[in-house]
Design an enzyme around this catalytic site. Structure first.
Site: not given
Ligand code: 8X3
Length: 253
Positions: A138, A151
């Site tokens: 990502s 994340y």
């Molecule tokens: C997805 C992109 O911007 O939501 O991996 O992190 S974001």
């Protein structure tokens, strides 16, 4: 046994995983589509076969050691391509109040899931003589953002895993490629992140003329995997035109 080169795709029940499975089957791979939701995989395999491709559904949970071992045993031969796609985001809470359980879950799916599946399939990848491991990362793997701490931490860790693996596999016929998508509108990514809150999920893409779609990333997977084998695309960063940087998104109100 199978004549076509084998590609294993995790998280194949939806989004980038499903699109990659379809695309790789069209490219001539025998796709082993894996995810937890067996009925979704069955439908995907039927769709691929109806289009003239080869695919096999193997239900597996990348957070479960025994399940991943069973996946490796179900693979019918040497593996030419592994797409570590399973993972995702949970919540958008600040670090101050982020749920430990969400951070653990994100680490387990994105990072340890990639580790488990890669470890289990390395013998089969080696056996192919010319293999590729793709890690779907990502843009959060190199740029954190408010609320995305858990994340981003998991995606940063995936980068560390991919980079370490590339070093350790140097001299063996296995390339390691990380694809880092920015804003991709899939049916489930933001819905899962916001625990089914469709309005909150839709707001992520509000006013963005054309976010990326899963097929755009599947196209990248196909491209990196079909370069001559001496060409290792270490890292591919892909964003929609409207997203110049993590926080710089052009929206038409
Ligand atoms: C997805 C992109 O911007 O939501 O991996 O992190 S974001």
């Amino acid at each position: 046994m199978t004549d076509s080169p084998i590609a294993v795709v995790t998280g194949a029940s939806s989004g980038i995983g499903a699109a990659s499975a379809r695309r790789l089957a069209a490219d001539g791979f025998h796709v082993i589509a894996t995810a937890r939701r067996a009925e979704r995989l069955t439908a995907l395999v039927a769709e691929i076969e109806a289009a003239g491709g080869r695919a096999t559904a193997v239900a597996a949970d990348v957070t479960d050691d025994a399940s991943v071992r069973a996946l490796a045993e179900a693979v019918p031969g040497p593996v030419t391509l592994l797409v570590n796609n399973a993972g995702g985001a949970l919540g958008l809470d600040p670090v101050e109040s982020g749920a430990i359980a969400d951070w653990q879950r994100m680490y387990d799916t994105n990072v340890l899931g990639t580790l488990r599946v890669t470890q289990a399939l390395l013998p089969a990848l080696d056996a192919s003589g010319a293999a590729t491991i793709v890690v779907i990362g990502s843009t959060a793997a190199f740029t954190p953002y408010e609320g995305g701490g858990g994340y981003a931490a998991a995606k940063h860790a995936q980068t560390a895993l991919a980079g370490t693996l590339r070093l350790e596999l140097n001299g063996r016929p296995i390339r390691v490629i990380e694809i880092d998508p920015g804003m991709v509108r899939t049916e489930e990514f933001s819905l899962t992140r916001f625990d089914g809150d469709a309005a909150r999920a839709a707001a992520v893409y509000r006013g963005v003329a054309e976010p990326l779609v899963a097929e755009d990333i599947a196209d990248c997977v196909s491209w990196v995997a079909t370069r001559p084998h001496h060409v290792n695309v270490d890292r591919l960063v892909v964003r929609p035109l409207a997203q110049a940087a993590q926080h710089k998104v052009h929206r038409v109100e």
